[in-house]
Enzyme design. Structure first.
Site, PDB file in Angstrom:
ATOM      1  CG  ASP A 205      -1.782  -1.096   1.154  1.00 45.38           C
ATOM      2  OD1 ASP A 205      -1.094  -2.085   1.215  1.00 45.38           O
ATOM      3  OD2 ASP A 205      -2.104  -1.578   2.320  1.00 45.38           O
TER       4      ASP A 205
ATOM      5  CD  GLU B  42      -7.360  -4.765   4.015  1.00 47.25           C
ATOM      6  OE1 GLU B  42      -6.614  -5.154   5.374  1.00 47.25           O
ATOM      7  OE2 GLU B  42      -6.632  -5.151   2.997  1.00 47.25           O
TER       8      GLU B  42
END
Ligand code: FRU
Length: 489
Positions: A27, A209
């Site tokens: 990420d 998320e």
């Protein structure tokens, strides 16, 4: 080099998408624009090309085209690994983490405690802070960590910070399993739960998320709030993907306009993306270009993981008058586009257009744009001398854009990799447009001014040097252009 090291794959190193020099990345984290510099932190394992004890890697850019990797910013400590989070400029030093009168950079991230996980505790994730007084180069974890302890939730992570000027406080959006928690704090440390949103709403095929909440002006001139929520699995084409909600936020509570499921990108390879803090005039977004289905098996070396191209997110009116989020390549990227190798104006495309001569001038990195007053079904087929083929196009009957990577080269990545993916058309009317941004190992498809978007990795064994565009029935063209994209490195 030892026998166990995989053969380097420079042919799949994107030219203008960010990749770390080596090892594992997932990420984007801590996106913040400060003093003329775009900071891109990222989930990073400095010692392995598969996921492991997470650090924050760091890269900087002044133009979103050239990225410079910086020293690792955060490393696991006694409280655990450093999971995803965000960063802000604390302009008035409300955190007190800088000396009086300073404006420290403050990062909020999740500490993930592996020992607690191994011991079977669900209280393994909590929120912590770190600060930097040297423009993001070095970071000090806060002595008071964690600033937001775990309240008894298995999934409790990925804090995204935003300053709320109307309330003169900080807001934290936090992923809590099947919902997003909104917390407020005057000082970045004393957090109060304001509200939660999401239980039973939107796509729920996987754990939620990496949230992000930001305002945008809609075409009607009114402000709406957009909530991004990544989830894995449960994406529209399998595995990981990012959905979004459009609604209102009064500083305490997010209320969606409707309960329809909307996707930021229908392709398989755009996950965990969020927007930059400190960029006021646009919602500037970047995502991780992979999918948890096969991320650890992606055949690149010595690095694994890449970011999408930076995108500007805007609200537009789509099918049936609904408000939708459109993605457009950040305007800075236009500087990569060279003089056209092929340019067609208004004309009728009867059947087949051969693009091979133009592609020969590109090394496989190119931008193909077309616009038509009357969209018809068509297929673009790319190839090379190794027999790899990538097909994509528009299916007029199904009214879907699609990409087929089943024969695109090395497809033995994972059983889900060799597939055809598609995205619905989200506008009324006949006119259509398409922009395809090709870099080594990836295509990003922006159709209908960015309403239907697909990001798709592929591992072709030679650059694309053959190309044919085939219209099912004669198609009117307004324009078609093929441009090589410069390698900024
Ligand atoms: C999303 C994610 C986050 C987490 C991080 C760990 O891809 O699972 O929720 O913080 O990756 O690397």
């Amino acid at each position: 080099m030892s026998d166990t090291q995989p053969t380097p794959t420079p042919q799949w190193r994107p030219a203008w998408h960010f990749t770390p020099a080596a090892q594992w990345m997932n990420d984007p984290n801590g996106l913040v624009f400060h003093d003329g510099v775009y900071h891109l932190f990222f989930q990073y394992h400095p010692y392995s090309s598969v996921w492991g004890p997470m650090h924050w890697g760091h890269a900087t850019s002044t133009d979103l085209l050239h990225w410079q990797e910086q020293p690792v910013a955060l490393a696991p400590d006694a409280l655990g690994m450093i999971f995803s989070g965000s960063a802000v400029v604390d302009h008035d030093n409300r955190s007190g983490l800088g000396p009086p009168g300073s404006a420290p950079l403050v990062a909020a991230f999740t500490h993930h405690d592996m020992a607690a996980e191994r011991a079977g505790s669900i209280r393994r994730q909590s929120q912590s802070l770190a600060f930097s007084l040297d423009r993001g180069l070095s970071w000090t974890p806060c002595a008071a960590n964690p600033v937001l302890p775990n309240p008894g939730r298995r999934d409790f992570r990925d804090p995204k910070l935003r300053w709320l000027p109307e309330r003169q406080c900080w807001l934290m959006a936090l992923a809590c399993g099947d919902r997003i928690g909104f917390y407020s704090a005057p000082d970045l440390s004393t957090w109060t739960l304001e509200s939660e949103f999401g239980a039973g709403q939107g796509a729920q095929g996987g754990v939620w998320e990496c949230p992000d909440l930001f305002p945008l002006t809609a075409p009607d001139g009114r402000t709406r709030w957009v909530l991004l929520v990544s989830l894995t699995p449960g994406g529209p084409n399998g595995g990981s993907a990012t959905q979004y909600f459009v609604g209102d936020f009064d500083g305490h509570r997010f209320v969606p306009e409707d309960t329809q499921v909307r996707w930021l990108d229908f392709g398989p390879d755009n996950y965990a993306g969020v927007t930059w803090s400190g960029v006021e005039d646009r919602a500037l977004f970047i995502g991780w270009m992979s999918n948890w289905q096969y991320a650890t098996q992606v055949p690149t070396a010595p690095w694994r993981g890449a970011m999408t191209l930076p995108r500007e997110l805007v609200l537009r009116t789509g099918l049936g008058g609904q408000l939708l989020l459109a993605s457009r390549p950040a305007r800075e990227l236009q500087a990569l586009a060279q003089a056209p190798l092929l340019e067609l104006g208004v004309q009728r495309l009867d059947t087949t257009l051969d693009l091979s001569a133009a592609l020969a001038g590109t090394d496989g990195c190119f931008l193909l744009t077309l616009s038509t007053p009357a969209l018809q079904g068509f297929t673009l087929s790319l190839g090379n001398e190794r027999g790899d083929r990538l097909h994509l196009g528009y299916d007029a009957q199904a009214q879907r854009w699609w990409i087929d990577r089943r024969a695109s080269g090395e497809v033995d990545v994972h059983r889900s990799f060799a597939a055809q993916h598609s995205a619905p058309r989200l506008v009324d009317g006949g006119a259509g447009d398409l922009a395809l941004w090709f870099d080594h190992g990836v295509v990003e498809l922006f159709a209908d001014d960015g309403l239907s978007v697909m990001t798709s990795l592929h591992f072709n064994r030679q650059p694309w040097c053959q190309g044919v565009l085939q219209a099912e029935v004669p198609m009117a063209l307004d324009s078609l252009r093929l441009q090589a994209l410069r390698d900024p490195r």
